[in-house]
Scaffold this motif. Structure first.
Motif, PDB file in Angstrom:
ATOM      1  N   PHE A 474       0.842  -1.210   0.000  1.00 21.40           N
ATOM      2  CA  PHE A 474       0.000   0.000   0.000  1.00 21.40           C
ATOM      3  C   PHE A 474       0.870   1.250   0.000  1.00 21.40           C
ATOM      4  CE2 PHE A 474      -2.047   3.298   2.675  1.00 21.40           C
ATOM      5  CZ  PHE A 474      -3.087   3.643   1.823  1.00 21.40           C
ATOM      6  N   VAL A 475       1.847   1.292   0.899  1.00 23.67           N
ATOM      7  CA  VAL A 475       2.731   2.460   0.974  1.00 23.67           C
ATOM      8  C   VAL A 475       3.511   2.630  -0.332  1.00 23.67           C
ATOM      9  CG1 VAL A 475       4.755   3.434   2.121  1.00 23.67           C
ATOM     10  CG2 VAL A 475       2.926   2.384   3.480  1.00 23.67           C
ATOM     11  N   LYS A 476       4.029   1.540  -0.843  1.00 22.75           N
ATOM     12  CA  LYS A 476       4.819   1.602  -2.078  1.00 22.75           C
ATOM     13  C   LYS A 476       3.989   2.126  -3.243  1.00 22.75           C
ATOM     14  CE  LYS A 476       7.662  -1.332  -5.099  1.00 22.75           C
ATOM     15  NZ  LYS A 476       8.133  -2.719  -5.353  1.00 22.75           N
ATOM     16  N   ASN A 477       2.761   1.679  -3.366  1.00 17.31           N
ATOM     17  CA  ASN A 477       1.900   2.111  -4.475  1.00 17.31           C
ATOM     18  C   ASN A 477       1.470   3.564  -4.336  1.00 17.31           C
ATOM     19  OD1 ASN A 477       2.040  -0.399  -5.671  1.00 17.31           O
ATOM     20  ND2 ASN A 477       0.144  -1.151  -4.751  1.00 17.31           N
ATOM     21  N   VAL A 478       1.064   3.964  -3.127  1.00 22.03           N
ATOM     22  CA  VAL A 478       0.591   5.335  -2.919  1.00 22.03           C
ATOM     23  C   VAL A 478       1.733   6.330  -3.079  1.00 22.03           C
ATOM     24  CG1 VAL A 478      -0.326   6.942  -1.191  1.00 22.03           C
ATOM     25  CG2 VAL A 478      -1.368   4.683  -1.472  1.00 22.03           C
ATOM     26  N   LEU A 479       2.928   5.963  -2.603  1.00 19.11           N
ATOM     27  CA  LEU A 479       4.076   6.879  -2.670  1.00 19.11           C
ATOM     28  C   LEU A 479       4.973   6.573  -3.864  1.00 19.11           C
ATOM     29  CD1 LEU A 479       5.126   7.308   1.073  1.00 19.11           C
ATOM     30  CD2 LEU A 479       3.512   8.630  -0.300  1.00 19.11           C
ATOM     31  N   VAL A 487       9.832   5.540   1.311  1.00 18.45           N
ATOM     32  CA  VAL A 487       8.901   4.404   1.240  1.00 18.45           C
ATOM     33  C   VAL A 487       9.201   3.406   2.353  1.00 18.45           C
ATOM     34  CG1 VAL A 487       8.156   2.445  -0.152  1.00 18.45           C
ATOM     35  CG2 VAL A 487       8.492   4.681  -1.229  1.00 18.45           C
ATOM     36  N   GLU A 488      10.442   3.094   2.572  1.00 18.06           N
ATOM     37  CA  GLU A 488      10.814   2.129   3.610  1.00 18.06           C
ATOM     38  C   GLU A 488      10.441   2.631   4.998  1.00 18.06           C
ATOM     39  OE1 GLU A 488      14.953   1.347   3.074  1.00 18.06           O
ATOM     40  OE2 GLU A 488      14.636  -0.036   1.382  1.00 18.06           O
ATOM     41  N   ARG A 489      10.674   3.915   5.226  1.00 17.34           N
ATOM     42  CA  ARG A 489      10.356   4.483   6.540  1.00 17.34           C
ATOM     43  C   ARG A 489       8.864   4.405   6.832  1.00 17.34           C
ATOM     44  NH1 ARG A 489       9.174   9.831   7.472  1.00 17.34           N
ATOM     45  NH2 ARG A 489      10.147  10.410   5.476  1.00 17.34           N
ATOM     46  N   PHE A 490       8.043   4.807   5.873  1.00 17.11           N
ATOM     47  CA  PHE A 490       6.593   4.768   6.095  1.00 17.11           C
ATOM     48  C   PHE A 490       6.074   3.332   6.156  1.00 17.11           C
ATOM     49  CE2 PHE A 490       6.601   9.260   4.599  1.00 17.11           C
ATOM     50  CZ  PHE A 490       5.915   9.809   5.677  1.00 17.11           C
ATOM     51  N   SER A 491       6.678   2.440   5.386  1.00 14.76           N
ATOM     52  CA  SER A 491       6.261   1.028   5.426  1.00 14.76           C
ATOM     53  C   SER A 491       6.494   0.441   6.806  1.00 14.76           C
ATOM     54  CB  SER A 491       7.026   0.224   4.380  1.00 14.76           C
ATOM     55  OG  SER A 491       6.699   0.636   3.076  1.00 14.76           O
ATOM     56  N   MET A 492       7.658   0.712   7.380  1.00 17.11           N
ATOM     57  CA  MET A 492       7.983   0.196   8.708  1.00 17.11           C
ATOM     58  C   MET A 492       7.052   0.787   9.760  1.00 17.11           C
ATOM     59  SD  MET A 492      12.165   0.172   8.603  1.00 17.11           S
ATOM     60  CE  MET A 492      12.251  -0.259  10.334  1.00 17.11           C
ATOM     61  N   GLN A 493       6.794   2.094   9.660  1.00 11.78           N
ATOM     62  CA  GLN A 493       5.914   2.743  10.629  1.00 11.78           C
ATOM     63  C   GLN A 493       4.506   2.173  10.563  1.00 11.78           C
ATOM     64  OE1 GLN A 493       6.128   6.929   9.775  1.00 11.78           O
ATOM     65  NE2 GLN A 493       8.079   7.213  10.835  1.00 11.78           N
ATOM     66  N   LEU A 494       4.003   1.985   9.350  1.00 17.11           N
ATOM     67  CA  LEU A 494       2.637   1.488   9.197  1.00 17.11           C
ATOM     68  C   LEU A 494       2.523   0.051   9.698  1.00 17.11           C
ATOM     69  CD1 LEU A 494      -0.252   1.808   8.282  1.00 17.11           C
ATOM     70  CD2 LEU A 494       0.454   1.250   5.944  1.00 17.11           C
ATOM     71  N   ALA A 495       3.483  -0.798   9.339  1.00 12.17           N
ATOM     72  CA  ALA A 495       3.450  -2.183   9.793  1.00 12.17           C
ATOM     73  C   ALA A 495       3.459  -2.249  11.321  1.00 12.17           C
ATOM     74  CB  ALA A 495       4.639  -2.942   9.223  1.00 12.17           C
ATOM     75  N   TRP A 517      -0.488   7.346  15.416  1.00 12.31           N
ATOM     76  CA  TRP A 517      -1.289   7.076  14.216  1.00 12.31           C
ATOM     77  C   TRP A 517      -1.739   8.383  13.569  1.00 12.31           C
ATOM     78  CZ3 TRP A 517      -2.102   4.095  10.436  1.00 12.31           C
ATOM     79  CH2 TRP A 517      -3.279   4.166   9.675  1.00 12.31           C
ATOM     80  N   ASP A 518      -2.174   9.318  14.378  1.00 13.24           N
ATOM     81  CA  ASP A 518      -2.581  10.626  13.869  1.00 13.24           C
ATOM     82  C   ASP A 518      -1.411  11.297  13.156  1.00 13.24           C
ATOM     83  OD1 ASP A 518      -3.426  13.318  13.533  1.00 13.24           O
ATOM     84  OD2 ASP A 518      -4.731  13.186  15.272  1.00 13.24           O
ATOM     85  N   ALA A 519      -0.263  11.306  13.797  1.00 12.69           N
ATOM     86  CA  ALA A 519       0.923  11.942  13.211  1.00 12.69           C
ATOM     87  C   ALA A 519       1.369  11.223  11.939  1.00 12.69           C
ATOM     88  CB  ALA A 519       2.059  11.962  14.233  1.00 12.69           C
ATOM     89  N   PHE A 520       1.267   9.887  11.944  1.00  7.88           N
ATOM     90  CA  PHE A 520       1.645   9.115  10.757  1.00  7.88           C
ATOM     91  C   PHE A 520       0.783   9.504   9.560  1.00  7.88           C
ATOM     92  CE2 PHE A 520       0.633   5.630   7.893  1.00  7.88           C
ATOM     93  CZ  PHE A 520       1.887   5.258   7.435  1.00  7.88           C
ATOM     94  N   CYS A 521      -0.538   9.532   9.748  1.00  5.96           N
ATOM     95  CA  CYS A 521      -1.450   9.843   8.637  1.00  5.96           C
ATOM     96  C   CYS A 521      -1.170  11.227   8.079  1.00  5.96           C
ATOM     97  CB  CYS A 521      -2.901   9.731   9.108  1.00  5.96           C
ATOM     98  SG  CYS A 521      -3.450   8.030   9.364  1.00  5.96           S
ATOM     99  N   GLU A 522      -0.884  12.176   8.950  1.00  7.89           N
ATOM    100  CA  GLU A 522      -0.589  13.537   8.503  1.00  7.89           C
ATOM    101  C   GLU A 522       0.680  13.580   7.668  1.00  7.89           C
ATOM    102  OE1 GLU A 522       0.337  17.898  10.544  1.00  7.89           O
ATOM    103  OE2 GLU A 522      -0.841  16.410  11.634  1.00  7.89           O
ATOM    104  N   SER A 523       1.758  12.982   8.177  1.00  8.12           N
ATOM    105  CA  SER A 523       3.034  13.032   7.452  1.00  8.12           C
ATOM    106  C   SER A 523       2.998  12.160   6.193  1.00  8.12           C
ATOM    107  CB  SER A 523       4.181  12.599   8.371  1.00  8.12           C
ATOM    108  OG  SER A 523       3.969  11.295   8.878  1.00  8.12           O
ATOM    109  N   ALA A 527       3.630  13.436   2.358  1.00  6.59           N
ATOM    110  CA  ALA A 527       4.601  12.803   1.464  1.00  6.59           C
ATOM    111  C   ALA A 527       3.973  12.539   0.099  1.00  6.59           C
ATOM    112  CB  ALA A 527       5.108  11.499   2.083  1.00  6.59           C
ATOM    113  N   TYR A 528       2.702  12.107   0.103  1.00  6.74           N
ATOM    114  CA  TYR A 528       1.980  11.894  -1.162  1.00  6.74           C
ATOM    115  C   TYR A 528       1.856  13.213  -1.928  1.00  6.74           C
ATOM    116  CZ  TYR A 528      -1.933  11.104  -4.352  1.00  6.74           C
ATOM    117  OH  TYR A 528      -2.734  11.046  -5.470  1.00  6.74           O
ATOM    118  N   GLN A 529       1.486  14.279  -1.225  1.00  7.75           N
ATOM    119  CA  GLN A 529       1.362  15.593  -1.863  1.00  7.75           C
ATOM    120  C   GLN A 529       2.705  16.043  -2.441  1.00  7.75           C
ATOM    121  OE1 GLN A 529      -0.158  17.807   1.533  1.00  7.75           O
ATOM    122  NE2 GLN A 529      -2.107  18.106   0.477  1.00  7.75           N
TER     123      GLN A 529
END
Length: 537
Positions: A474-479, A487-495, A517-523, A527-529
């Protein structure tokens, strides 16, 4: 006149004037003068750019000047909408009284036929982005709700109910040049966003229904038609209905379709928009969509489009905030220097510009995905489509939610910073539109699901698809387009977060996980933007 009397006449006069700033602001063309916006439009319209830009260049001066002046006048406190419950002969009419400026603005906006078959999607999108720069103005929420109603009718045609075809024609294509206005009435006093708690009762009568009960938060109280959720008698499932405000021939007589408007609410923002409390006393309603999937229908189509539009609105709000703050900072001199020449002001302007451009690029990128997908509305998570299609639909679903919570929060911060560039003048309602837009964006943060509700929804969604859409994918596709490290940083955080008690019982551990979780979704969304912005610049 002797010298003494001349001195007395000039004593106390101050020659300072804002005329240069006001003149420059009034002469701005919100599309033609926005180099960045035109660049984004060119990227996403591609070979259709010349055609779309021609329409936008013709439309933009009307928004920038005529519509803007109407919006400013409609926003004055003395022009707020109010209820006239009875006419001179004691007949109950529940007339929603709105100022002439709002009515004129409404005719101009809806007269564009923004959802008509002949309107090119990107042309409609950018025109709406420009219109949002007015603020809510009593017309953008009605526009958004009308879009949702049209999409619902398009998705579920019903030949057994010719009234629905007439409503679709009236809202989408217009009848004799008149475009009807839609609304969505879902919240009740006991539930708010909790639609399963709805108590409004729908009593069958042949192919039609009669509604009984109360809706507590009904924006666009003046609408011609409304999407209403209710429970069919004897069931515990919420269904969706289309309810006309007047039956044929009754609008001119001001005879409502079996309901009363108890009052108009006093809101923090979107003050030009009449939001009421409705009491249904047998109103005729037409069922739409599967009767046992009313929540899925309402959320998957109507609320999805509303949430998508809020992201577009925030882009418009921020573009205007940067434009006007930048213009004022170049005009205003304090302590011998222009405002823009102070590092603290310059840093704020740079931050505002980046947020506005990121938000705009992100809104275009998400809308582009929306247009590329076949039937992007109401697919549900566990559809029977091919796996890659399901993933793309899931990406869109989550991006719409992330955009809604991300842009409304950042938008309020951006508007507050832009106001600070104006100093004391920034809070003067007649000096700047920014205080009004600031209040509108704070209200938008609560519309269509507040932050905590949508953060919960995103978390649950990711848990539900874990067996066929791993967090890393999911992270890889969105980003896609971001650096490998990102990508690796967000993947690890989400997992990690998906294994934490984000939705558990209240404890120190769950509170800490929820904050992360709130901070993760914001950042993550920023990153997507940023990826979207890199694709432009």
């Amino acid at each position: 006149m002797n010298l003494a009397s001349q001195e007395n006449k000039t004593r106390g006069e101050n020659p300072y004037t804002f005329e240069k700033f006001v003149l420059e602001r009034e002469n701005l063309d919100w599309y033609r003068d926005d180099v960045f916006l035109r660049k984004v439009v060119q990227k996403y319209t591609s070979e259709r750019f010349d055609q779309v830009e021609k329409a936008l260049i013709a439309f933009s001066p009307m928004v920038s000047k005529k519509m803007n002046k109407l919006a400013e006048q409609a926003a004055r406190p003395e022009n707020r909408p109010y209820m006239l419950h009875f006419d001179a002969f004691n007949k109950r009419i529940d007339r929603v009284v709105r100022p002439m400026e709002t009515l004129q603005l409404e005719q101009l906006v809806f007269g564009e036929g923004l959802f008509a078959s002949k309107m090119e999607p990107w042309e409609s999108f950018v025109k709406r982005l420009l219109i949002h720069q007015l603020g809510e103005a009593g017309i953008t929420c009605p526009l958004t709700c009308t879009h949702g109603l049209i999409a619902l009718l398009d998705e579920f045609p019903d030949e057994d109910l010719p009234e629905l075809q007439e409503i679709l024609l009236h809202t989408k294509e217009g009848i004799a040049g008149e475009f009807a206005i839609g609304a969505q009435f879902m919240s009740e006093i006991q539930g708010g966003s909790d639609l399963p708690a709805n108590l409004l009762e729908a009593v069958p009568n042949g192919k039609r229904y009669h509604l009984y009960g109360n809706k507590f938060f009904c924006s666009v109280a003046h609408a011609d038609y409304a999407v209403v959720t209710a429970k069919i008698s004897g069931t515990d499932k919420v269904s969706t209905f289309i309810v006309p405000s007047w039956l044929p021939g009754n609008k001119e007589q001001e005879k409502r379709n079996g309901f009363e408007i108890n009052r108009i609410k006093w809101k923090m923002g979107t003050a030009e928009l009449p939001t009421g409390e409705f009491q249904y006393n047998g109103a005729i309603a037409y069922p739409i969509g599967p009767k046992d999937r009313g929540i899925a229908v309402a959320v998957g189509i109507v609320l999805t489009l509303s949430r998508l539009e809020i992201g577009i609105a925030c882009a418009g709000f921020m573009l205007r905030a940067f434009r006007e703050a930048s213009l004022y900072s170049d005009f205003r001199t304090v302590f011998g220097k222009k405002v823009k020449d102070y590092p603290l002001s310059a840093s704020k302007l740079k931050s505002i510009e980046n947020a506005a451009q990121r938000t705009t690029a992100g809104a275009f990128k998400i809308y582009n995905l929306f247009l590329e997908l076949e039937k992007p509305l109401n697919p549900g998570i566990n559809s029977d489509q091919p796996l890659e299609t399901r993933k793309q639909l899931f990406n869109l679903r989550e991006l719409v939610l992330l955009q809604k919570i991300g842009t409304t929060k950042e938008g309020a911060e951006v508007l507050r910073e832009a106001i600070s560039i104006f100093g004391g003048h920034g809070v003067m309602e007649e000096f700047s539109s920014l205080p009004r837009i600031f209040r509108d964006i704070v209200v938008n943060e609560q519309w269509e699901g507040p932050r905590n509700l949508l953060l919960t929804q995103i978390y649950r969604d990711l848990q539900r698809v874990a067996d066929w859409y791993p967090a890393e994918d999911f992270v890889k596709n969105v980003l896609d387009g971001a650096s490998r490290e990102t990508v690796e940083r967000f993947s690890m955080q989400l997992a990690d977060l998906l294994q934490r008690p984000v939705l558990g019982e209240v404890s120190e551990a769950s509170i800490e996980a929820a904050e992360e979780w709130d901070a993760f979704c914001e950042s993550f969304f920023k990153a997507y933007q940023s990826v979207a912005l890199q694709e432009i610049v």
